[in-house]
Design an enzyme around this catalytic site. Structure first.
Site: not given
Ligand code: NAI
Length: 469
Positions: A42, A119, A185, A187, A208, A271, A320, A446
């Site tokens: 995936g 599917a 973004g 995030g 952001e 985003v 995941a 340690h």
């Molecule tokens: P996210 O939800 O973590 O961050 C998206 C960010 O984009 C937010 O801070 C939001 O305020 C900003 N944003 C949205 N629209 C915008 C705009 N028009 N202009 C400026 N800023 C804007 O989403 P992200 O980073 O895409 O990740 C998605 C998902 O993938 C996460 O929620 C996570 O579950 C998963 N992921 C997990 C990882 C890990 O476990 N290490 C690593 C990467 C992704």
């Protein structure tokens, strides 16, 4: 003519939720068909967790070598390193191939019938799979497990074009480094990828919408990451919204409505992600939704008898490891075990510089939940092992939050170089209902970073050894 297959368990999606479900169901003696169109493993294995960690590792190696070319720290010096993005991407692809063929082997060993195709359901228990060679197979199943995952959210005014506007998938496949990169973004994805590209020498700028990075974590935890971004010349435009492309970059608007431009050869849109609920006949299945997600109970059962859903499709956190646990659980349930998905906490790690871990409640969240708490914090700067790995200077620490009355641990957070590997012990402590005394009383090797965890428990008990009380 279309072939017809009957099966006990039909799993749609071979990502980190679907394929472990298939392996466990096969191991438990069930007759299993797994359908996946875009590659076993995936998003996680092909376009997410694993390739991004490979990119982060390579970028970190490059940044370290670059440092040694300027400054012979630890007595090590070298010539200025070069990066060949085509070779880097090739190395990452080989690694992904190795892991995906490993998954195929495990599925085969578990007796799972894997079909490469798309599917589409006609009703809750019947679907037609269009195979990669164009043939079709109709599958009728006693039980169905939906694990279709999620896709990147696209900004309507900045559609992905695989050229200037890229998604995380595009960013992981760049064969040439851009000079400048704007990331929309700050995030999980934006920060992990943006920091990796900054380490590779790209001038990175973030736009952001919120007033801070990584809103899921409190400011104390994200501060070391903000500091890294500042000291590494990464521009952060907070409270700003992306508006569209200009000739030479990205247009954005600040909170007062003023328009600005940031120079960017490429624009990475990060985003968020949304569940993949279209294109495979979900609407024919009579299943209740919960907003954009499929509604499930604590057994991951949907509103339709015999149909289960797991992973990103059923809600936050879209991680995941959450999907994997749900997949294993559903397989056991289908084999007749009594079980449910009821974790105390789902740990999360953000592979930024430095790394961030969160398990359970932060102090503010615990207080908001009506708990009277005590906390303990231990800085990596006071830990020998962290210093031997040149850590500690990044402001990293472990913080533990416990109930005041009985010292039961409610949450553990950490930030610091190499800290991610501590997440397993943190999760175990919460799942086992550990008290501060359990952690403080456990002998930690340690010198390891794990000592910082024991010291944070000692600090919460008012008895730290390696920091002044
Ligand atoms: P996210 O939800 O973590 O961050 C998206 C960010 O984009 C937010 O801070 C939001 O305020 C900003 N944003 C949205 N629209 C915008 C705009 N028009 N202009 C400026 N800023 C804007 O989403 P992200 O980073 O895409 O990740 C998605 C998902 O993938 C996460 O929620 C996570 O579950 C998963 N992921 C997990 C990882 C890990 O476990 N290490 C690593 C990467 C992704």
């Amino acid at each position: 003519m279309s072939k017809t297959i009957k099966t006990d368990v039909l799993i749609i999606g071979g990502g980190p939720a679907g394929y472990p479900c298939a392996i466990r169901a096969g191991q438990l003696g069930l007759d299993v068909v797994l359908v996946d169109k875009s590659g076993l493993g995936g998003t996680c294995l092909n376009r997410g967790c694993i390739p991004s960690k490979a990119l982060i590792h390579a970028a970190t190696r490059y940044a370290e070598l670059t440092t040694h070319a300027h400054d012979p720290a630890m007595g090590i010096s070298c010539a200025k390193p070069k990066v060949d993005m085509r070779a880097l991407t090739g190395w990452k692809d080989d690694l992904v191939d190795k892991l995906t063929s490993g998954v195929a082997g495990l599925l085969k060993a578990a007796g799972v019938n894997t079909l490469n195709g798309w599917a589409e359901f006609a009703d809750a228990k019947t679907c037609t799979v269009t195979l990669d060679d164009g043939q079709t197979v109709t599958i009728s199943a006693k039980n169905v497990v939906l694990a279709t995952g999620s896709v990147e959210v696209e900004l309507p005014f900045l559609p992905f074009d695989d050229n200037r506007v890229i998604s995380s998938t595009g960013a992981l496949n760049l064969t040439k480094l851009p000079k400048t990169l704007a990331v929309i973004g700050a995030g999980y994805i934006g920060l992990e990828m943006g920091i990796a590209f900054a380490k590779l020498g790209v001038k990175v700028s973030f736009v952001e919408a919120l007033d801070r990075i990584l809103p899921l974590y409190d400011k104390a935890i994200t501060r070391p990451v903000s500091r890294w971004l500042k000291t590494h010349n990464v521009d952060m435009h907070l409270n700003c919204k992306a508006k569209g492309l200009s000739k030479t970059g990205l247009l954005y608007e600040d909170k007062d409505g003023a328009e600005h431009e940031v120079t960017a050869e490429k624009v990475l849109v990060a985003v968020g992600r949304k569940p993949l609920t279209t294109g495979w006949g979900l609407e024919t299945m009579g299943i209740d939704m919960d907003g954009a997600f499929v509604r499930v109970d604590e057994r991951c059962a949907t509103s339709m008898r015999g149909v289960y859903a797991i992973g990103d499709l059923v809600g936050e956190p879209m991680l995941a490891h959450k999907g994997t646990k749900q997949g294993e659980m559903v397989a056991e349930l289908l084999a007749g075990h009594r079980t449910r998905f009821d974790p105390i906490a789902i740990p999360a790690v953000c592979f930024t510089e430095p790394e961030i871990i969160g398990v359970g409640l932060s102090p503010d969240e615990a207080k908001a939940a009506g708990q009277e708490i005590i906390t303990g914090k231990f800085p990596f700067a006071a830990l020998g092992k962290a210093l031997t790995m040149q850590g500690g200077a990044d402001g990293g620490f472990v913080r533990i939050t416990a109930r005041k009355s009985d010292h039961v641990i409610l949450g553990i957070h950490a930030v610091g170089a190499h800290a991610a590997e501590l997440s397993g012990e943190f999760s175990l402590a919460l799942e086992m209902g550990a008290r501060l005394e359990d952690i403080a009383g456990t002998i930690h090797v340690h010198p390891t970073l794990g000592e910082g965890f024991a010291e944070s428990a000692l600090a919460a008990l008012g008895q730290p050894l390696h920091i002044a009380r």
